[in-house]
Write a protein that holds these residues in place. Structure first.
Motif, short mmCIF file in Angstrom:
data_model
loop_
_atom_site.label_atom_id
_atom_site.label_comp_id
_atom_site.label_asym_id
_atom_site.label_seq_id
_atom_site.Cartn_x
_atom_site.Cartn_y
_atom_site.Cartn_z
N GLN A 81 -36.25 117.25 -82.15
CA GLN A 81 -35.73 116.64 -80.92
C GLN A 81 -34.40 117.32 -80.60
O GLN A 81 -33.76 117.88 -81.48
N GLU A 82 -34.00 117.25 -79.33
CA GLU A 82 -32.67 117.74 -78.99
C GLU A 82 -31.92 116.67 -78.20
O GLU A 82 -32.55 115.89 -77.48
N ARG A 83 -30.62 116.62 -78.42
CA ARG A 83 -29.80 115.64 -77.68
C ARG A 83 -29.07 116.42 -76.59
O ARG A 83 -28.44 117.44 -76.89
N ILE A 84 -29.17 115.97 -75.35
CA ILE A 84 -28.49 116.68 -74.26
C ILE A 84 -27.68 115.69 -73.42
O ILE A 84 -27.95 114.48 -73.44
N ARG A 85 -26.71 116.22 -72.76
CA ARG A 85 -25.95 115.41 -71.80
C ARG A 85 -26.35 115.90 -70.41
O ARG A 85 -26.34 117.10 -70.14
N ILE A 86 -26.74 114.99 -69.57
CA ILE A 86 -27.23 115.36 -68.24
C ILE A 86 -26.44 114.58 -67.19
O ILE A 86 -26.19 113.38 -67.37
N SER A 87 -26.01 115.29 -66.14
CA SER A 87 -25.17 114.58 -65.16
C SER A 87 -26.03 113.79 -64.17
O SER A 87 -27.18 114.15 -63.91
N LEU A 88 -25.43 112.74 -63.68
CA LEU A 88 -26.12 111.84 -62.73
C LEU A 88 -25.73 112.24 -61.31
O LEU A 88 -24.62 112.73 -61.11
N PRO A 89 -26.57 112.06 -60.33
CA PRO A 89 -27.95 111.57 -60.44
C PRO A 89 -28.88 112.64 -61.00
O PRO A 89 -28.60 113.84 -60.85
N CYS A 90 -29.96 112.20 -61.63
CA CYS A 90 -30.91 113.15 -62.19
C CYS A 90 -32.31 112.55 -62.24
O CYS A 90 -32.50 111.37 -61.94
N VAL A 91 -33.28 113.38 -62.59
CA VAL A 91 -34.66 112.92 -62.76
C VAL A 91 -35.02 113.10 -64.23
O VAL A 91 -34.74 114.16 -64.80
N LEU A 92 -35.59 112.06 -64.83
CA LEU A 92 -36.05 112.16 -66.22
C LEU A 92 -37.54 111.83 -66.26
O LEU A 92 -37.97 110.86 -65.62
N SER A 93 -38.33 112.64 -66.97
CA SER A 93 -39.72 112.22 -67.18
C SER A 93 -39.82 111.68 -68.59
O SER A 93 -39.33 112.27 -69.55
N ILE A 94 -40.42 110.50 -68.68
CA ILE A 94 -40.36 109.69 -69.90
C ILE A 94 -41.63 109.87 -70.73
O ILE A 94 -42.75 109.76 -70.21
N GLN A 95 -41.44 110.07 -72.03
CA GLN A 95 -42.54 110.22 -72.97
C GLN A 95 -42.95 108.84 -73.51
O GLN A 95 -42.10 107.95 -73.65
N THR A 96 -44.23 108.68 -73.84
CA THR A 96 -44.69 107.41 -74.43
C THR A 96 -43.98 107.20 -75.77
O THR A 96 -43.61 108.17 -76.43
N GLY A 97 -43.80 105.96 -76.14
CA GLY A 97 -43.18 105.66 -77.43
C GLY A 97 -41.67 105.51 -77.35
O GLY A 97 -41.04 105.14 -78.34
N ILE A 98 -41.08 105.76 -76.19
CA ILE A 98 -39.63 105.62 -76.04
C ILE A 98 -39.22 104.15 -76.22
O ILE A 98 -38.11 103.84 -76.63
N ASN A 99 -40.15 103.25 -75.93
CA ASN A 99 -39.88 101.82 -76.08
C ASN A 99 -41.21 101.11 -76.31
O ASN A 99 -42.24 101.76 -76.43
N GLN A 100 -41.18 99.81 -76.37
CA GLN A 100 -42.42 99.03 -76.43
C GLN A 100 -42.48 98.24 -75.13
O GLN A 100 -41.76 97.25 -74.98
N PRO A 101 -43.29 98.68 -74.16
CA PRO A 101 -43.32 97.96 -72.88
C PRO A 101 -43.63 96.47 -73.09
O PRO A 101 -44.49 96.14 -73.90
N ARG A 102 -42.92 95.63 -72.37
CA ARG A 102 -43.12 94.19 -72.51
C ARG A 102 -44.45 93.78 -71.92
O ARG A 102 -45.04 94.52 -71.12
N TYR A 103 -44.92 92.60 -72.31
CA TYR A 103 -46.16 92.09 -71.74
C TYR A 103 -45.87 91.53 -70.35
O TYR A 103 -44.89 90.81 -70.15
N VAL A 104 -46.70 91.88 -69.40
CA VAL A 104 -46.55 91.36 -68.04
C VAL A 104 -47.67 90.36 -67.80
O VAL A 104 -48.85 90.72 -67.84
N SER A 105 -47.31 89.10 -67.60
CA SER A 105 -48.34 88.05 -67.48
C SER A 105 -48.97 88.06 -66.10
O SER A 105 -48.39 88.53 -65.12
N ILE A 106 -50.18 87.50 -66.05
CA ILE A 106 -50.90 87.45 -64.78
C ILE A 106 -50.19 86.51 -63.80
O ILE A 106 -50.14 86.76 -62.61
#
Lengths: 357, 257
Positions: free
Chosen positions: B167-192
């Motif tokens: 992995q690499e750690r970078i500093r990126i200035s805002l505003p910016c676009v990030l494309s997110i990889q799976t596993g970055i978090n555990q998406p919460r359950y969204v109820s019906i």
């Protein structure tokens, strides 16, 4: 006003709860926490198997089991659901079964039959045979609808199925507290059942029977298949022509026995087909839960304890009753998995019936 | 922090047998269930978590047909403030998707510090929308993001997944676009119930053709087809012992054992 306010902390619920003492679930404590308005979270609410023992034993009609579903429902609305349960719920939303399998493969079990099973709309009597999602997709459980359909055919009972239109009944979804999804599933199935003028439903799982009987409010008779088997033997349409099979111990499924009071019919069937019916020390109202219900099939705690199915198998060994018979696909899987090491057979009563016809 | 997250509704292919229509130009999706693109669920969850940490709001945007409103309702139920549907035809090439996104942001005057997308969409797998959008907006872009660690005024520290298990750690200035990889978090359950309640929040529908005129396609779909079958698999037949001996033989032959 919540019924939990009537709780007098007598402890009859916890005293017989299959999870109390071996897991952190203490249903009496949860009722007290509700009374005090304390937050409840973590793994504890997901440990309940919804066996119904607490509700059956409560002297104040608090219905702790239903209160637990309300606790889970609050967590569901907050999105605070264990990952494996979340997967099962999301699969049910998208695929209409908790395993995320294709609806087009729902009725694969009919392929093992030497005859054609009609869609219920093409039957005279509009008798619907309803299988559980686990019957549809689990290789072991898939044998049960095949066996029962063979028995019905031998007794010349007309029946039909819904094929791809069969979906999850939502019983475990409701017990997991996902009430919005449950409502959606119920509305869909009610429509399908109404559209085809179904006049009677035979359920292959006590869980589906419970959903139809307790929640759906359908104006037609709902049977568990053990009730149908008992009637067919009573009426002489089925006979143990090949003689009786070896003795067996009968395990009461919670959603059949404790919750819907069907204790006698499975036993009557087993007495007609096996040489001896042996009872567990805990049977009928105090039967030991297999820990597969109430969504526990989809939630495995990350600590080690003596699983109830293992305890059941150890007792079966001392009873020397040969094999274990049950009448629920969840029990079949839970007990079956625990029995592998001990070399004990766990079978469905339909499979025993099929052996003697 | 104002976050725009792009989400997409995709067919759920894992268990389904996808059929190509006879002329090869379209897929037969009848009876196939749809859901939110897996990568986008992680991007959405990350957006909501950032706003929970730093304040601000999340706006969800999707490009597609009326049926795609479902992913907007899901996004709002998960914590987004509002949603936009850019109505377009069935196949939209990545450069037009990014053009539409830029046009929406400009025409609607959407303020943002951060734009999140999933790394790729499960259906067309172009994996290029985030990068092109950043290019069009002339702002920095980082792909395969597996962690957003720190926000310091006008920049973010993020972790990216790179080859070789590093992995690499970078500093990126805002505003910016990030494309997110799976596993970055555990998406919460969204109820019906939550999704039903979200129906009451307004989602704006914008006609794609009205914000960005149709251009000559740079990319045209010719046909769908299955890859040619190759005779590389060997089926071992016979009894269990024979099959096991067969496997051992192959492993020895290949030098594994």
């Amino acid at each position: 006003m919540g019924a939990f306010l009537a709780c007098i902390q007598c402890g009859r619920c916890t005293g017989a709860c299959p999870e109390s003492g071996i897991t952190p679930l203490n249903i009496r404590l949860l009722m007290r926490m509700r009374q005090l308005g304390l937050p409840i979270g973590g793994s504890v609410p997901w440990l309940c198997t919804c066996c119904g023992t607490c509700t059956l034993r409560c002297p104040r009609d608090v219905r702790p089991g239903d209160e637990l579903v309300r606790i889970r429902s609050g967590l569901v609305e907050q999105g605070d659901v264990p990952a494996s349960v979340q997967k099962a719920l999301e699969h049910t939303f998208v695929h209409r079964n908790p395993f995320g399998r294709s609806r087009s493969r729902r009725a694969l079990w009919v392929e093992a039959l030497p005859f054609r099973v009609p869609h219920v709309k093409d039957t005279e009597e509009r008798r619907l045979l309803f299988s559980c999602c686990i019957h549809a997709y689990d290789e072991r459980c898939m044998k049960i609808p095949t066996a029962f359909a063979t028995v019905l055919a031998k007794a010349q009972v007309e029946f039909g199925i819904l094929y791809e239109e069969e979906t999850c009944c939502g019983n475990e979804v409701e017990r997991l507290g996902e009430l919005g999804l449950f409502e959606e599933l119920m509305e869909e199935l009610r429509k399908t059942i109404g559209k085809y003028g179904v006049r009677e439903i035979i359920c292959l799982s006590p869980h589906c029977m419970n959903a139809f009987k307790v929640h759906y409010g359908l104006p037609i008779p709902i049977y568990h298949y053990s009730q149908v088997l008992a009637r067919l033997f009573d009426e002489g349409l089925l006979k143990a022509e090949k003689g009786l099979t070896a003795p067996c111990c009968y395990h009461d499924p919670c959603f059949l026995g404790k919750q819907n009071r069907v204790f006698e019919e499975p036993r009557r069937v087993l007495r007609m087909v096996s040489s001896e019916l042996i009872e567990f020390s805990r049977s009928r109202e105090i039967s030991l839960c297999c820990e597969g219900g109430g969504g526990r099939m989809f939630y495995d705690p990350d600590f080690v304890y003596e699983r109830r199915a293992e305890k059941r198998i150890l007792e079966a060994e001392t009873l020397k009753g040969g094999r274990i018979a049950t009448a629920c696909p969840f029990c079949l899987r839970m007990l079956g998995d625990a029995a592998i090491e001990k070399g004990i057979d766990v079978v469905d009563i339909t499979e025993i019936v099929l052996e003697v016809l | 922090m104002e976050v725009i997250v792009f989400v997409k509704r995709v067919p759920s292919f894992e268990e389904e047998e996808v059929r190509i229509r006879q002329d090869g130009s379209t897929l037969d999706l009848s009876g196939i269930p749809f859901r939110m693109n897996d990568w986008d669920s992680y991007a959405l969850e990350e957006a909501v978590r950032l706003v929970e940490r730093f304040g601000g709001s999340v706006t969800a945007v999707t490009i597609g047909t009326d049926e795609d409103d479902e992913v907007l309702r899901r996004s709002i139920a998960c914590g987004a403030k509002d949603g936009f549907l850019i109505r377009e035809g069935a196949f939209v090439e990545p450069i037009r998707r990014a053009g539409l996104a830029k046009a929406l942001i400009e025409k609607e005057g959407l303020r943002f510090d951060l734009i999140l997308t999933g790394v790729q969409a499960e259906d067309d797998q172009f994996a290029s929308f985030g990068g092109i959008l950043a290019g069009l907006l002339k702002i920095p872009y980082a792909g395969m993001v597996v962690g957003i660690e720190e926000a310091l005024g006008d920049s973010l520290t993020v972790r990216r997944e790179i080859e070789g298990g590093m992995q690499e750690r970078i500093r990126i200035s805002l505003p910016c676009v990030l494309s997110i990889q799976t596993g970055i978090n555990q998406p919460r359950y969204v109820s019906i119930m939550g999704i039903r309640r979200a129906s009451r929040v307004e989602r704006k529908v914008i006609e794609g053709g009205k914000i960005l005129s149709a251009e000559r396609s740079r990319l045209r779909l010719e046909r769908f087809f299955y890859p040619e079958k190759k005779e590389r698999a060997k089926m071992l037949e016979g009894d269990l012992l024979g099959v096991c001996q067969g496997i051992l033989g192959i492993l020895r032959e290949k030098g594994v054992l």
